[in-house]
Scaffold this active site. Structure first.
Site, PDB file in Angstrom:
ATOM      1  N   SER A 173       9.907  18.275  19.669  1.00 19.34           N
ATOM      2  CA  SER A 173       9.286  19.005  20.635  1.00 19.34           C
ATOM      3  C   SER A 173       9.194  18.531  22.083  1.00 19.34           C
ATOM      4  O   SER A 173       9.378  17.148  22.046  1.00 19.34           O
ATOM      5  CB  SER A 173       7.832  19.429  20.348  1.00 19.34           C
TER       6      SER A 173
ATOM      7  N   TYR B 153      -0.672  17.149  17.335  1.00 17.68           N
ATOM      8  CA  TYR B 153       0.417  17.523  17.611  1.00 17.68           C
ATOM      9  C   TYR B 153       1.370  16.889  18.399  1.00 17.68           C
ATOM     10  O   TYR B 153       2.739  16.506  17.903  1.00 17.68           O
ATOM     11  CB  TYR B 153       0.283  19.220  17.935  1.00 17.68           C
TER      12      TYR B 153
END
Length: 678
Positions: A555, A568
């Site tokens: 990501s 996250y």
């Protein structure tokens, strides 16, 4: 409007081809003669409709028929240059074609046009080939059928065989067909119904004859220690051996695998006569073109330690390659095609089953089906006589036939990921699903792995049949569940070459609201999960010795410190560094490890649909359905990122153009300057 003769032919063909007792996949051909209107003269013209080269009877459609003028085809008899030049007649068939389109005429076209019957079936039933390969097949044919079926000595398929059958049919007006030595059966009739009935009479009569006359143990007594292992143990052992066997079978060129553990195979391998019979090889041309001249057979009992079987496999593989090269040298002539590869197409492991290989899953599966046919043929022949296949020199003449080589050269160029097996985690939705679809479209066999088995299976079914994609359950945070998913991949396709770590979830909370459970869950799925998946993938790839690709869907957040996503962001950073660590460690094994850093992939995303979207929308003060547009506007390109764009990046890394690239992170975020790699 379809000619009624053609409609009847297709119906008969599909019916015969649907029953494996009648013929094998893509084996045999059928024909019909009739009248149609010549589009030039408007006059009636006598035509032959015959299954074209490479088609399958069970699924035959009108486009799969070759259509020839019967008068021109039969006139070829007058210019036939003799058996030494009979291959030239295949090109001559093109001058007999009627109309536009249609399939290319097969080598068996002469058989159908020269026999003076309106309808002809040429089939490869196990029962018929059993008589055809029996040492005293001619005598057995007389005993089985009397004068209703005539024996035709072995001859390679071609124009001369068509002449031979036509002459025998003319001299035996009472006959309904013939047994072709070493090959199969041919039947004829004046109507489509009569022809089909005659074909089935030959096949079923042969079956009954073998059953009534045959001895109960044609393969000899059981061989102690070679009995089939229990199913669960058998599958575990097959999965353990699959990467090694696939690697060996791919020494000359990559192959996809298939595993068969049917009773037919296991009973054969448990018998005392299986080494002798397997060494004799197959006989029917359709069989050994798919299975090679003979299989590789492991000569250890079923209970031998796996490491001993692996060691013996490697020894036997070297012996097989040397023997195959010698076989080629014995029979090759200066104009023979080059040797196509010395690796086995069929590997038999007592107690476990059969591993078959091909350029794709369907070819590998069908090769296994053909060897099952061969076992059935051996059983039938040994039950009433002795199995005596055609001479090795004749097998070579067909395997390295110039016409067969020409057919291979006409095949389309394989796609970029052909022969590669990909496993994608979290692939039932979003990015993972898009990746799975793209890899399959580029030729890969795909394993759709997801926490939800039903959704994984549905996603796989969207891609195609089980020859292209399968769905498996995979809780990536559980080591045994990961191992089980990979076992399914190994049993389905023989190995794994490309793994995409995509499974993920996200919980967006400020630091003080992030619980220990939130932290553990995200790290278990993405950091630990990627580790477990990569570890299992690397073990298999190292055993295969074929290299491989591991891709992490990380990501932008692995680099960018955004608000309210400590768990996250931290786990994505973990994944990003796994890429670097594994690229360094696995490079010597030719395993490339790369990462992709997407951002703002909202549409179709399982993560965003599961609450992450609403949470991020609240953080940024926008409506949830506008979140994708919001992310796009903060990028340099001002363009929304979709799952397909991430899939494009996966293909770019694995499709064969970046063969010297490993340890790379590719941003797919439309340009987020704060996430630039430094």
């Amino acid at each position: 409007m379809t000619n009624p003769v053609v409609s009847d032919l297709l119906t008969r063909s599909n019916r015969l081809g649907a029953d494996p007792r009648n013929t094998n996949y893509a084996g045999g051909n059928t024909s019909a003669q009739g009248t149609d209107t010549d589009p030039v003269t408007g006059q009636p013209v006598e035509l032959l409709w015959v299954k074209g080269s490479g088609g399958d009877l069970g699924t035959l459609e009108e486009a799969g028929l070759a259509v020839l003028r019967l008068d021109r085809l039969r006139s070829l008899v007058d210019v036939y240059p003799g058996v030494d030049r009979e291959d030239e007649m295949v090109a001559a068939f093109d001058y007999c074609l009627h109309g536009r389109g249609g399939a290319a005429p097969s080598i068996d076209t002469a058989m159908h046009g020269l026999v003076r019957a309106a309808h002809v079936d040429h089939l490869h039933p196990d029962s018929g080939i059993a008589l055809a390969t029996a040492a005293d097949g001619e005598q057995l044919t007389r005993e089985c059928f009397g004068d209703r079926v005539v024996w035709v000595p072995w001859r390679r398929p071609g124009f001369q065989l068509g002449l031979d059958i036509a002459e025998i049919a003319e001299k035996n007006p009472q006959a309904i067909g013939c047994i072709l030595g070493g090959h199969g059966v041919t039947a004829w009739g004046e109507t489509s119904e009569q022809c089909e009935a005659n074909s089935l009479e030959i096949i079923r009569t042969a079956e009954q004859f073998l059953a009534e006359r045959g001895r109960p143990d044609p393969f000899g007594p059981a061989l102690p220690g070679y009995e089939a292992l229990p199913e669960g143990e058998r599958r575990i052992r097959a999965a353990a051996l699959a990467p090694v066997i696939r690697g060996l079978a791919s020494t000359d060129k990559p192959q996809v695998g298939h595993v068969t553990d049917s009773d037919v195979v296991l009973d054969f391998l448990a018998s005392s006569e299986h080494p002798r019979l397997a060494a004799l090889g197959t006989s029917c041309p359709d069989h050994f073109l798919r299975t090679k001249v003979r299989p590789l057979v492991v000569d250890l009992p079923a209970t031998a330690p796996v490491e001993d079987v692996v060691a013996r496999l490697k020894e036997l593989h070297q012996e097989y390659r040397a023997e195959y090269a010698a076989y080629y040298a014995r029979h090759a002539t200066p104009d023979s095609p080059a040797m196509r590869g010395a690796d086995p197409a069929i590997v038999l492991v007592p107690g476990v089953g059969m591993f078959s290989f091909g350029a794709n899953k369907q070819t590998a599966r069908v090769a296994g089906e053909f060897y099952v046919n061969a076992i059935n043929v051996m059983r039938g022949a040994e039950a009433v006589s002795t199995y005596a296949p055609i001479d090795e020199s004749e097998k070579f003449r067909i395997e390295y036939w110039a016409l067969e080589e020409a057919k291979l050269q006409r095949m389309p160029k394989p796609k970029s990921l052909a022969t590669r097996v990909a496993l994608v985690t979290g692939a039932a939705s979003g990015i993972g699903k898009a990746v799975a679809h793209r890899l399959a479209a580029e030729g890969a066999c795909v394993v759709v792995a997801d926490l939800d088995l039903a959704k994984a299976q549905d996603a796989a079914a969207e891609i195609g049949s089980a020859d292209v994609a399968i769905g498996v359950a995979a809780d990536v945070s559980d080591a045994e569940a990961v191992a089980a998913a990979f076992r399914e991949a190994l049993l389905a396709f023989g190995g794994v070459d490309l793994v995409v770590n995509n499974a993920g979830l996200s919980i967006s909370k400020p630091l003080l609201e992030t619980t220990e459970q939130d932290w553990d869950l995200q790290h278990d799925v993405m950091a630990k999960g990627s580790f477990l998946v990569s570890r299992e993938a690397a073990r298999i790839m190292i055993e295969q010795e074929l290299g491989g690709d591991i891709v992490y869907i990380s990501s932008k957040n692995s680099l960018f410190a955004g608000p309210n996503n400590i768990a996250y962001g931290a786990t994505k950073a973990d994944q990003a560094h796994q890429v670097r660590l594994l690229a360094a460690e696995l490079g010597p094994h030719q395993i490339r490890v790369n990462g992709i850093n997407p951002d703002g992939v909202v549409r179709g995303s399982g993560i965003f649909a599961g609450g992450w979207g609403a949470s991020r929308a609240a953080v940024y003060g926008v409506e949830e359905d506008k979140l994708g547009e919001f992310y796009a506007q903060r990028t340099l390109l001002k363009r929304e990122v979709l799952p397909d764009h991430v899939a494009d990046a996966v293909f770019a890394l694995t499709g064969g153009e970046l063969t010297r690239t490993t340890g790379l992170h590719v941003p797919v975020d439309s340009g987020v300057a704060a996430a630039f790699l430094r």
